[in-house]
Design a protein around this motif. Sequence first.
Motif, PDB file in Angstrom:
ATOM      1  N   ASP A 189      32.944  49.128 -71.538  1.00 35.32           N
ATOM      2  CA  ASP A 189      32.930  48.026 -70.580  1.00 35.32           C
ATOM      3  C   ASP A 189      34.349  47.552 -70.270  1.00 35.32           C
ATOM      4  OD1 ASP A 189      31.506  46.073 -68.957  1.00 35.32           O
ATOM      5  OD2 ASP A 189      32.121  44.598 -70.451  1.00 35.32           O
ATOM      6  N   LEU A 190      35.199  47.493 -71.286  1.00 29.68           N
ATOM      7  CA  LEU A 190      36.589  47.089 -71.072  1.00 29.68           C
ATOM      8  C   LEU A 190      37.307  48.037 -70.118  1.00 29.68           C
ATOM      9  CD1 LEU A 190      37.611  46.150 -74.724  1.00 29.68           C
ATOM     10  CD2 LEU A 190      37.742  44.613 -72.757  1.00 29.68           C
ATOM     11  N   VAL A 191      37.149  49.336 -70.342  1.00 26.61           N
ATOM     12  CA  VAL A 191      37.838  50.316 -69.508  1.00 26.61           C
ATOM     13  C   VAL A 191      37.293  50.278 -68.084  1.00 26.61           C
ATOM     14  CG1 VAL A 191      38.399  52.754 -69.211  1.00 26.61           C
ATOM     15  CG2 VAL A 191      38.330  51.769 -71.508  1.00 26.61           C
ATOM     16  N   ARG A 192      35.981  50.172 -67.946  1.00 23.29           N
ATOM     17  CA  ARG A 192      35.389  50.098 -66.610  1.00 23.29           C
ATOM     18  C   ARG A 192      35.895  48.870 -65.855  1.00 23.29           C
ATOM     19  NH1 ARG A 192      29.222  51.601 -68.455  1.00 23.29           N
ATOM     20  NH2 ARG A 192      29.337  53.866 -68.065  1.00 23.29           N
ATOM     21  N   ALA A 193      35.939  47.728 -66.534  1.00 27.03           N
ATOM     22  CA  ALA A 193      36.378  46.494 -65.880  1.00 27.03           C
ATOM     23  C   ALA A 193      37.826  46.599 -65.437  1.00 27.03           C
ATOM     24  CB  ALA A 193      36.190  45.308 -66.821  1.00 27.03           C
ATOM     25  N   ARG A 194      38.679  47.143 -66.286  1.00 22.60           N
ATOM     26  CA  ARG A 194      40.100  47.240 -65.924  1.00 22.60           C
ATOM     27  C   ARG A 194      40.305  48.273 -64.826  1.00 22.60           C
ATOM     28  NH1 ARG A 194      43.401  44.318 -64.534  1.00 22.60           N
ATOM     29  NH2 ARG A 194      45.526  45.093 -64.386  1.00 22.60           N
ATOM     30  N   THR A 195      39.516  49.350 -64.823  1.00 23.13           N
ATOM     31  CA  THR A 195      39.613  50.351 -63.765  1.00 23.13           C
ATOM     32  C   THR A 195      39.250  49.742 -62.419  1.00 23.13           C
ATOM     33  OG1 THR A 195      39.053  52.112 -65.327  1.00 23.13           O
ATOM     34  CG2 THR A 195      38.806  52.616 -63.001  1.00 23.13           C
ATOM     35  N   GLY A 221      31.254  58.664 -70.671  1.00 24.38           N
ATOM     36  CA  GLY A 221      31.396  57.509 -69.787  1.00 24.38           C
ATOM     37  C   GLY A 221      32.829  57.306 -69.355  1.00 24.38           C
ATOM     38  N   VAL A 222      33.785  57.447 -70.286  1.00 22.41           N
ATOM     39  CA  VAL A 222      35.201  57.309 -69.946  1.00 22.41           C
ATOM     40  C   VAL A 222      35.628  58.424 -68.996  1.00 22.41           C
ATOM     41  CG1 VAL A 222      37.552  57.374 -70.869  1.00 22.41           C
ATOM     42  CG2 VAL A 222      35.777  56.087 -72.069  1.00 22.41           C
ATOM     43  N   ALA A 223      35.132  59.648 -69.233  1.00 22.52           N
ATOM     44  CA  ALA A 223      35.534  60.784 -68.406  1.00 22.52           C
ATOM     45  C   ALA A 223      35.144  60.588 -66.950  1.00 22.52           C
ATOM     46  CB  ALA A 223      34.920  62.070 -68.954  1.00 22.52           C
ATOM     47  N   THR A 224      33.999  59.963 -66.696  1.00 25.50           N
ATOM     48  CA  THR A 224      33.551  59.780 -65.318  1.00 25.50           C
ATOM     49  C   THR A 224      34.437  58.799 -64.549  1.00 25.50           C
ATOM     50  OG1 THR A 224      32.011  58.014 -65.962  1.00 25.50           O
ATOM     51  CG2 THR A 224      31.161  60.275 -65.932  1.00 25.50           C
ATOM     52  N   LEU A 225      35.239  57.995 -65.243  1.00 27.23           N
ATOM     53  CA  LEU A 225      36.117  57.038 -64.559  1.00 27.23           C
ATOM     54  C   LEU A 225      37.341  57.712 -63.945  1.00 27.23           C
ATOM     55  CD1 LEU A 225      36.026  54.144 -67.183  1.00 27.23           C
ATOM     56  CD2 LEU A 225      34.676  54.365 -65.092  1.00 27.23           C
ATOM     57  N   GLY A 226      37.688  58.893 -64.428  1.00 23.59           N
ATOM     58  CA  GLY A 226      38.772  59.646 -63.828  1.00 23.59           C
ATOM     59  C   GLY A 226      40.167  59.227 -64.227  1.00 23.59           C
TER      60      GLY A 226
END
Length: 388
Positions: A189-195, A221-226
């Motif tokens: 959630d942290l990585v998604r929010a900052r992305t 999940g992290v990999a899909t953020l690119g």
Amino acid sequence: MSDIAVQRHREIPGHKEEPLSEFIDRLFGSLSRTDQRNRSREYVRGLLSTPGKKSLRRMAAAVSDSPHTAQALQQFVNVSPWDWRPVRHALAEWVEQRRATTVWGLEVAAIPKRGEHSAGVHRRATADTEGGVNGQLAVGLFLASADLCVPVDWRLVLPGRWQSDGAWRAAARIAEDEVTPAEGACALDLVRARTRATRRRGFPVVVDLTRVPHDAMFLSGVATLGTGFVARISGDTVLHPRAGDRGPVLARELLRSAPGLPLSDAGVAAGAPGRGPSRVRTCVVRPAVGASAARRRLCRVIVELPAGEDRAPRYFLTDLTHHQPMAVLALADTAERTPATVRRLRDHFGLADFEGRSYPGWHHHMTLMSAAYAFERLTATGTDSGAA
């Protein structure tokens, strides 16, 4: 006059009031009321100047002669409904503008607590404590470079009854959409929010999965953020080599050549500080589970074999397949500062000193604490002093 009373008459070492005022105005500009911005300035000053435990009473005595300051700070942190998210975004932007960031790091912070009513408190098992420990678990997102590591966002783990018991959630003022039951969910959630928040392409995510608990879906999940990721993994991690007729293998099997494993030697790395030179071996693999986009992404396993029998090998998984293995190891070492940063936050910035029970109050405190830490690290001497 008490020691704390004397403190309030001393200038914060290495700081000037005007830069702190400018810093607060920038970070807390989303707070519409002047009194709220004043309280945020007092709280940050209290964190910076109060020795020992950062209780509201001690911080109030360090920054003000008024007998009403402690109550005003308590109201500001525990009751006032200000949104911490814009402040954290402003903090991340401020850090990125002042210092070139290399990676986003992730780290878990354990916060011991007495009682059971503070938001997220639960008893968890530990290897060295019979009966487990009572407390909160938080996951932090850090902006890190070779000489800097600053927390800019936090999530609180909400396990068990904090997910299912409406009365407990209401008493702690936990919103309905706050559902982070485990460390891995918080980290993602942290990585998604900052992305979503950043105006630029995100930095690679670097995480030590031997320290940060996670589920099998986390890296997918992290990999899909690119953004790209570098994850330290254990030797027992199951890997799926890209080529050959070999089935799934454990990471530690890459220590030796075996039929069906497309291994290659990447040379000798300088090694992390204190580790000395290391031989490096790599292997291309595919993720074991996850979304179809993640499954199609090739990854590289990097095994670092330090010289000397007393040093254990380290294993890393990354989707930065176009980076040289040595460059990936350098990124991994960048985030090795996060545990030391968490210890400094606990020892000197009040990480474990929040006295309230509410979920918003906890986030307010963590936001103010992160701001105080960033201000000290980036303005006290004009450069990071080398400590975590």
